[in-house]
Design a protein around this motif. Structure first.
Motif, PDB file in Angstrom:
ATOM      1  N   ASP A   1      -5.822  -3.016   3.338  1.00 43.17           N
ATOM      2  CA  ASP A   1      -5.800  -2.047   2.243  1.00 43.17           C
ATOM      3  C   ASP A   1      -6.965  -1.062   2.350  1.00 43.17           C
TER       4      ASP A   1
ATOM      5  N   LEU B   1       0.822  -1.208   0.000  1.00 44.50           N
ATOM      6  CA  LEU B   1       0.000   0.000   0.000  1.00 44.50           C
ATOM      7  C   LEU B   1       0.858   1.260   0.000  1.00 44.50           C
TER       8      LEU B   1
ATOM      9  N   VAL C   1      -5.649   2.576  -4.490  1.00 40.63           N
ATOM     10  CA  VAL C   1      -5.776   1.713  -3.316  1.00 40.63           C
ATOM     11  C   VAL C   1      -6.963   0.771  -3.488  1.00 40.63           C
TER      12      VAL C   1
END
Length: 818
Positions: free
Chosen positions: A164, A65, A135
Motif C-alpha cells: 500500500d 488499493l 491510501v
C-alpha cells in the motif's frame, strides 16, 4: 448483501430489456453509453444517484488499493464541482452515491460524474492529495497476515497490504482508463420518473464512453483445498483460535440467499457449533456479489479455555463442521427469482437502494460451473497463549491441517444407523431417532435420566416445530424422539422429510439441554413415578434388576429421579450424542425422500475422526431376588399383584416363547380368565377385576409378568390360583387349544400394530423379526424350565388400612359434650 463484490464482464450480457426484476427498470441511453437502472419507489424526500465500478483484474497484487484510490479520485473531483457525494473503495471495485433534489440536480450530477470518471489524471491535480490520504488510511487497516487475502477478496472489504504505497499519477491514470468505461460502470437512480428521465437524457446527450478493459475470470479454488494456518497473535485474545470459511458460488444469488440461514444465531450452523465439546461461536457471516459469482464468508471463534487440551482436534472438528454445514446450506438453498429487486428495494435509504441496484447490475455468474457448485477455503488463525512456556499452537500447523483432513473425511462418512421403508400415499412421514443403548448406562442413582433427556428434547423441539408432532420414545432398549407430520402446500417430498429430520436431530443430537426444560420434565417424571402402579412396578424392577431398575422401568424410579440434576441430565445427553444413534424413517413418496431424511439427521451429529460409537458393556447383573414384596397404596383403591418369572437375558428364543405364553394367558377365554374369572378354577365369583400378561425388561433384565387387579379380600386367593396355574403349566398342562388361542391373540395384536404407523416405525427401528410360532413341545420345554414357584418375584400392592375409631373414645367425647 454485506460488503459488495463486483460485476459482469459486459453490461450487454447482464443488463438487457426484460431481464431486470419487477420494480427495477433498465433505461437505455444510446450507443456507447452506460444504461441506467431505475429503482421505482415513492415516499423518499429526495432521490439518489449511484455509480458502481468493477476493478477486478486490475493490478491484482495491489489488493484494495485500486478501488480505494479511484474512489478517492472521483469523490474529490465531484466535491470540487460542487457535488456532495460519498465514495467507498474495496477489493473488487468502488461505489459512489449522492442525493438529488430535482431533475436539474440529477442532470448536474450525471454531467459531473462523467467528467470525474472520464477525465485523465493530471500530475498536478488537487484530487491526488485526497488519494494519498485515503491510501495512508488503508495502510493503517492492513491485513494481519497474507493468509487473509482470500477473505478480503471474498468480502470485497478495504483491507490494506504491504504494497500500500501511494500510486503515481501514471499508475492511477492507467487504472482509471481500464476501469472507467463500458463493461465496468453501472449507474442507478431512485426517486420519481422525472429524476430518472433527467439522468437518462444527460447520459444520452454526452459524448460516447470508452470501453473498459475486459475483466478476466477470477481464480476458482479447487475442491477442499488444505487449510491455511497463520499466527493471529495480536488480532485475537491469547490462546484463542479463529476460523474463517470462504465459500465461492457460481451465482451471487445462491451465496446471498444462503447468508441469512448460515448467519442465523439460532440456525443449524450456530446450534451445531455451540453443541461441540469445545463450543465455537459464530462471529460474523457476510455474503457478497461478484462479477462471476458470489462469495460467503463466515468467521468463527473458539475460546482459549476450550483449547487448553487437544486443541488441534477441537479446532479441526469446528472447522470441518463449518465447511460441511456451509456447503450444505448453499447447495440446498433456492434463491428467489427476484433477489436483485429484493436486495435493492429492501433498503430504507434511497442512496442504499440506488447503490445496491447499481452494484447488482454488474453481477454475473461463473461460466462452466453448475449453480450448486461450492468451493470452500479454510483459514485458521491461532494466538499464542499467555504462558509462553507451553508450545505455541501455530507451531502445530501441520498437525492442525492433518486433523482437519481427518475430520473432513469423518464428516463425509455417515455415523447414524439407518433403517428406511417407503409407504407410498401415507399422510405423514414418520421418523424415530434414538440411542439403541436405551437405559443400559443407568444405575439406581440415576434411573430415569434417559427419559429426562428425551422429554427435555421434546420440550426443546416443540418451541420451533411447526406442523410437526414430537413425542418422546422411552424404552429399555431405546431413548429418543419420534416425529411425524404432513407436507406443506408446495413443499417437495425431500424438503418435507428434511424438515422433520431437522426437528428431531437438532433437538436430540445438537441443541443444548436447557435447565428451563429439565425442571418441569423432572416434575412430570416424579409425578408419574409416584403413581400407585408405578410404585409397584418400581419395586418389581428393583427385585428383577438389582442396582439397575430402569432396565425394567425405563421411566425411572423415585430415588433415581430425585437425584437427577441439570448437570447429570446434560452429561447423559452428551453421552447419548457421542454414542451410537439409529434412525428409522417411514417415507410416504419414494426412497429418495427417506434418504434425504437420513442425510439430514446425520449432518446434525457431531463426530471426531477415529471415534468409536458403541454402547457400554453390559455389567454383571445380580441374580433376581425371588420372594414376596409389599407396597402400600392409598386407602379406598383396588389391590394389585405382579407375578414375575425372570428370563435369561439375551436369549431371544426364550423371550419369544414367553411372549407366546403371555398370549395364551391373555384374553376373555385365556388361561388367566379360566383361573380367575367367574365359574372357573376359582369357583364362585371372579377373583379379580382385571388381568393381563406380557414380557418386560428386554433386553437386559427380561421377565414374564402377570398383573392382577382386584379387591383386597380376594387378592391373596387370586395370587394363589395364578401360582397354581403356572405350576400346572410347568407340569405340561399347555394344550394345543391354548397354543391356538395364543396364535389368535398374537394375530390380533400384530394386526393392531400394523394399522398404527407409530408402531410400524418403532418396529422398523428395532429391526427384530416377530417371534416365530413355537411348537407345543417348545412351549412345554419353556414352561418346565422357567415356571418354578420358588423363582417367582411377587409384588402385592394393597390399600392402607385405616383403623376404626375406639368406641370408648367416641363415648367419652359424647359424654364430655353433655
Amino acid at each position: 448483501m454485506g460488503a459488495s463484490g463486483c460485476g459482469a464482464n459486459t453490461l450487454r450480457r447482464n443488463i438487457r430489456p426484460g431481464a431486470a426484476p419487477s420494480g427495477i427498470l433498465t433505461r437505455t441511453t444510446g450507443d456507447a453509453r452506460p444504461p441506467v437502472t431505475v429503482v421505482a419507489r415513492e415516499g423518499d424526500a429526495l432521490g439518489a444517484i449511484a455509480v458502481a465500478v468493477a476493478t477486478d483484474g486490475l493490478a491484482g497484487d495491489r489488493g484494495a488499493l485500486v478501488g480505494v484510490a479511484l474512489a478517492a479520485l472521483a469523490e474529490k473531483r465531484l466535491s470540487l464541482r460542487g457535488v456532495d457525494a460519498l465514495a467507498v473503495g474495496g477489493w473488487n471495485g468502488w461505489r459512489l452515491r449522492t442525493l438529488v433534489a430535482s431533475p436539474a440536480d440529477a442532470a448536474t450530477v450525471i454531467d459531473a460524474l462523467r467528467g470525474a470518471l472520464l477525465t485523465p489524471v493530471a500530475v498536478d491535480e488537487p484530487a491526488l492529495i485526497a488519494v494519498a490520504r485515503k491510501v495512508e488510511a488503508l495502510a493503517g487497516r492492513a491485513l494481519v497476515h497474507r493468509a487473509l487475502i482470500d477473505f478480503a477478496r471474498c468480502t470485497g472489504e478495504a483491507y490494506g497490504t504491504a504494497a500500500d504505497v501511494t500510486p503515481t499519477a501514471a499508475e492511477l491514470e492507467s487504472w482509471r482508463a481500464a476501469a472507467h468505461g463500458l463493461g465496468r460502470v453501472a449507474v442507478a437512480t431512485t426517486g420519481g420518473e422525472a429524476i430518472a428521465e433527467a439522468a437518462v437524457n444527460a447520459l444520452h446527450r454526452g459524448a460516447p464512453w470508452p470501453r473498459a478493459a475486459v475483466m478476466p475470470p477470477s481464480v476458482w479454488p479447487a475442491h477442499e483445498e488444505r487449510a491455511v494456518v497463520y499466527d493471529a497473535s495480536g488480532e485475537i485474545a491469547p490462546g484463542m483460535a479463529r476460523i474463517v470459511v470462504t465459500a465461492r458460488t457460481a451465482t451471487a444469488e445462491r451465496a446471498v440467499a444462503a447468508a441469512s440461514i448460515v448467519g442465523d444465531a439460532r440456525g443449524p450452523l450456530a446450534s451445531r457449533l455451540n453443541a461441540l465439546a469445545a463450543p465455537a461461536h459464530l462471529r460474523t457471516v457476510m455474503a457478497t456479489a461478484h462479477s462471476d459469482g458470489g462469495c460467503l464468508a463466515a468467521t468463527i471463534d473458539l475460546a482459549a479455555s476450550d483449547l487448553s487440551s487437544d486443541a488441534p482436534a477441537r479446532i479441526a472438528t469446528a472447522a470441518s463442521l463449518a465447511r460441511q454445514e456451509i456447503a450444505f446450506e448453499i447447495a440446498d438453498v433456492t434463491p428467489p427469482p427476484d433477489l436483485g429487486r429484493l436486495v435493492a428495494t429492501r433498503a430504507a435509504d434511497p442512496r442504499d437502494a440506488a447503490e445496491r441496484a447499481a452494484w447488482w447490475s454488474l453481477v454475473g455468474r461463473r461460466e462452466g460451473q453448475p449453480d450448486t457448485d461450492v468451493r470452500i477455503n479454510l483459514i485458521v488463525g491461532i494466538a499464542a497463549p499467555r504462558d509462553a512456556s507451553g508450545p505455541a499452537a501455530i507451531g502445530r500447523a501441520d498437525e492442525i491441517r492433518s486433523e482437519i483432513d481427518r475430520a473432513t473425511l469423518a464428516w463425509h462418512a455417515p455415523v447414524v444407523d439407518a433403517r428406511t421403508r417407503v409407504e407410498y400415499g401415507q399422510g405423514d412421514v414418520w421418523l424415530l431417532l434414538a440411542s439403541p443403548c436405551g437405559t443400559l448406562p443407568e444405575a439406581a442413582g440415576d434411573a430415569g435420566v434417559g427419559a429426562a433427556v428425551a422429554m427435555s428434547a421434546v420440550a426443546k423441539a416443540a418451541q420451533g416445530a411447526r406442523d410437526v408432532d414430537v413425542e418422546p420414545f422411552v424404552a429399555t432398549d431405546g431413548i429418543g424422539l419420534l416425529v411425524h407430520g404432513s407436507g406443506h402446500s408446495g413443499e417437495t417430498p425431500i424438503a418435507h422429510a428434511r424438515r422433520l429430520a431437522d426437528v428431531a436431530a437438532r433437538a436430540f443430537a445438537a441443541d443444548a439441554i436447557e435447565g428451563g426444560h429439565i425442571a418441569p420434565v423432572r416434575s412430570a417424571l416424579f409425578l408419574h413415578g409416584s403413581d400407585d402402579g408405578a410404585r409397584a412396578m418400581a419395586t418389581l424392577a428393583n427385585a428383577l434388576a438389582l442396582g439397575h431398575p430402569s432396565w425394567v422401568m425405563a421411566s425411572g424410579t423415585l430415588p433415581g429421579l430425585s437425584s437427577i440434576s441439570d448437570e447429570v441430565t446434560a452429561l447423559r445427553a452428551s453421552a447419548i450424542r457421542s454414542g451410537p444413534l439409529r434412525v428409522a424413517v417411514l417415507a410416504n413418496v419414494d426412497a429418495a425422500q427417506a434418504d434425504a431424511a437420513v442425510r439430514a439427521v446425520d449432518r446434525w451429529v457431531a463426530r471426531r475422526p477415529g471415534e468409536s460409537r458403541s454402547c457400554p458393556p453390559v455389567p454383571a447383573l445380580a441374580s433376581p431376588r425371588p420372594g414376596t414384596y409389599s407396597v402400600e397404596r392409598p386407602a379406598g383403591g383396588p389391590s394389585e399383584a405382579l407375578l414375575a418369572v425372570p428370563l435369561v437375558p439375551g436369549d431371544r428364543d426364550m423371550r419369544g416363547a414367553a411372549t407366546w405364553l403371555a398370549a395364551a394367558l391373555q384374553g376373555p377365554d385365556g388361561l388367566l380368565a379360566r383361573a380367575l374369572g367367574p365359574g372357573g378354577d376359582g369357583a364362585g365369583p371372579s377373583l379379580a377385576s382385571a388381568w393381563n400378561a406380557g414380557v418386560v425388561g428386554a433386553p437386559y433384565a427380561p421377565a414374564l409378568v402377570v398383573r392382577i387387579v382386584g379387591s383386597d379380600a380376594t387378592l391373596d386367593e387370586a395370587v394363589a390360583q395364578t401360582r397354581v396355574l403356572l405350576d400346572r403349566l410347568r407340569q405340561g398342562a399347555i394344550s394345543e387349544g391354548d397354543r391356538a388361542r395364543a396364535a389368535a391373540w398374537m394375530a390380533r395384536t400384530n394386526l393392531a400394530a400394523s394399522l398404527d404407523p407409530r408402531a410400524r416405525t418403532v418396529e422398523l427401528w428395532r429391526g427384530e423379526p416377530a417371534p416365530m410360532a413355537p411348537s407345543l413341545q417348545v412351549l412345554h420345554a419353556f414352561a418346565s424350565a422357567t415356571l418354578r414357584d420358588e423363582g417367582l418375584v411377587i409384588v402385592a400392592a394393597r390399600p392402607r388400612v385405616v383403623p376404626p375409631r375406639s368406641a370408648n373414645v367416641r363415648d367419652t367425647k359424647v359424654k364430655g359434650r353433655d
